[in-house]
Enzyme design. Sequence first.
Site, PDB file in Angstrom:
ATOM      1  N   GLU A  99      -2.038   2.853   5.290  1.00 60.75           N
ATOM      2  CA  GLU A  99      -1.991   1.790   6.134  1.00 60.75           C
ATOM      3  C   GLU A  99      -0.525   1.201   6.694  1.00 60.75           C
ATOM      4  O   GLU A  99       0.025   1.152   5.694  1.00 60.75           O
ATOM      5  CB  GLU A  99      -3.048   0.861   5.952  1.00 60.75           C
ATOM      6  CG  GLU A  99      -3.296  -0.219   7.470  1.00 60.75           C
ATOM      7  CD  GLU A  99      -4.659  -0.913   7.325  1.00 60.75           C
ATOM      8  OE1 GLU A  99      -5.347  -0.947   6.280  1.00 60.75           O
ATOM      9  OE2 GLU A  99      -5.056  -1.553   8.385  1.00 60.75           O
ATOM     10  N   HIS A 145      -9.876   1.230   0.871  1.00 56.38           N
ATOM     11  CA  HIS A 145     -10.934   1.234   2.052  1.00 56.38           C
ATOM     12  C   HIS A 145     -10.593   2.259   3.274  1.00 56.38           C
ATOM     13  O   HIS A 145     -11.352   2.281   4.224  1.00 56.38           O
ATOM     14  CB  HIS A 145     -10.838  -0.299   2.677  1.00 56.38           C
ATOM     15  CG  HIS A 145      -9.513  -0.604   3.276  1.00 56.38           C
ATOM     16  ND1 HIS A 145      -9.581  -1.041   4.630  1.00 56.38           N
ATOM     17  CD2 HIS A 145      -8.170  -0.525   2.979  1.00 56.38           C
ATOM     18  CE1 HIS A 145      -8.601  -1.355   5.244  1.00 56.38           C
ATOM     19  NE2 HIS A 145      -7.552  -0.967   4.007  1.00 56.38           N
ATOM     20  N   TYR A 157     -10.992 -11.830   1.756  1.00 50.51           N
ATOM     21  CA  TYR A 157     -10.781 -10.612   1.746  1.00 50.51           C
ATOM     22  C   TYR A 157     -11.705  -9.249   1.695  1.00 50.51           C
ATOM     23  O   TYR A 157     -11.947  -8.592   2.692  1.00 50.51           O
ATOM     24  CB  TYR A 157      -9.650 -10.175   0.739  1.00 50.51           C
ATOM     25  CG  TYR A 157      -8.630  -8.839   1.098  1.00 50.51           C
ATOM     26  CD1 TYR A 157      -7.533  -9.005   1.772  1.00 50.51           C
ATOM     27  CD2 TYR A 157      -9.112  -7.866   0.846  1.00 50.51           C
ATOM     28  CE1 TYR A 157      -6.654  -8.016   1.912  1.00 50.51           C
ATOM     29  CE2 TYR A 157      -8.271  -6.618   0.775  1.00 50.51           C
ATOM     30  CZ  TYR A 157      -7.092  -6.803   1.675  1.00 50.51           C
ATOM     31  OH  TYR A 157      -6.224  -5.578   1.778  1.00 50.51           O
TER      32      TYR A 157
HETATM   33 FE1  FEO Z   1      -3.254  -3.710   3.251  1.00 47.71          FE
HETATM   34 FE2  FEO Z   1      -5.484  -1.206   4.304  1.00 47.71          FE
HETATM   35  O1  FEO Z   1      -3.750  -2.141   3.898  1.00 47.71           O
END
Ligand code: FEO
Length: 399
Positions: free
Chosen positions: A80, A145, A192
């Site tokens: 990401e 994730h 989070y």
């Molecule tokens: Fe902190 Fe899934 O990026």
Amino acid sequence: MSNNELAKGVHWVGAVDWDIRDFHGYSTYKGTTYNAFLVVDEKVTLFDTVKRSHMGDLLRNIRAIIDPTKIDYIVVNHVEMDHSGSLPELMDLIKPEKVFCSPMGKKALIDHFHKPEWPFEVVKSGTEVSLGKRTVQFIETRMLHWPDSMFSFLKEDGILFSSDAFGQHLASSERFDDEVDLSIVMKESTKYYANILYLFSPLINKLLKSIADMNLDIKMIAPDHGVIWRTHQSKILAAYDKWSKNEADKKALIIYDSMWHSTETMAYAVNDGLLEAGVSTNMVNLQVHHRSDVMTQVLGAKAIILGSSTLNNGLLPRMAGFLMYMRGLKPTNKIGAAFGSFGWSGEAVGLLNTALTDMKIDVIEDGLKIKYVPDEEKLEECREMGRRVGKAVCDIFEE
Ligand code: FEO
């Protein structure tokens, strides 16, 4: 040892983003950090990078330790952009010997940056790579994730670079969990999990078990956001165990939006009934609470009670938007109920019940609709509904 050193030769070289307040729809009131780690060994290795906007901070932190062109390996634990956004420019500058990533990581990196010629070295769970005095063990963590996600375990130092897992969006000048207010760290860790990881809970639970079975001697957990766990690892591991099992507290959450205060008045009456039944409650008016804060509360609540007035044969738009967000995060193992006021058609309660059912929340009431403005008799019906839901919550915890 400097404040940014995790162990001798293992340095935090990331960036603090004090200003970010929105992380694709998640409210980050306390900013965040993009953590990257530099291990100085025979093979100098960089674990993850930072968001492109913060590449200057990363390079400044690396240069304080070593010339960046001396880096031999780059490990991409997660593709990401908040962790890989600096990669194209760093690749040009550093020209590393190898870029370690998971099988899905290689595919994702090519799909992001279109550089199949980069010196990829694909690693799988259990693969070990020597850096000289130290060994890195890789652990694939698919869907924790993203499909590409993995952990890297620095065996001799007992440091687990855990990517997004165990992270918090929390900007601070301190690097470690025992240097900041733990209640804030846990609050941001909860938020989070509720907003990023919740939907993968069954997978996360399995993964945590498989990591526990590996008997790794973990001394420190270094996530890619927030502070590093060097003192309170057991606290965050216990919290992840609870959250990933979808365990909630004896608590009811009333989430509502109201046009002319009728649904709001109903919400407070339902709340009175819940309190009479002995259940802890939270009132969440969607006009003032951000969706990501509401989800944080959903994580810990056993009962979700939704209220909306009917508008244009549908739901109030804040409620509709919130339900879209909540559905994607797949909360489970909860009971639910719905209420709302209406003028002539009154579809909202039915739509709320459908939304709860779609989320596999056990709807235990038919739903309470009240025309225009509730009188005392109708408010008593609301209190009665609150008492019934409250009793159902108590019964679950007495089983
Ligand atoms: Fe902190 Fe899934 O990026």
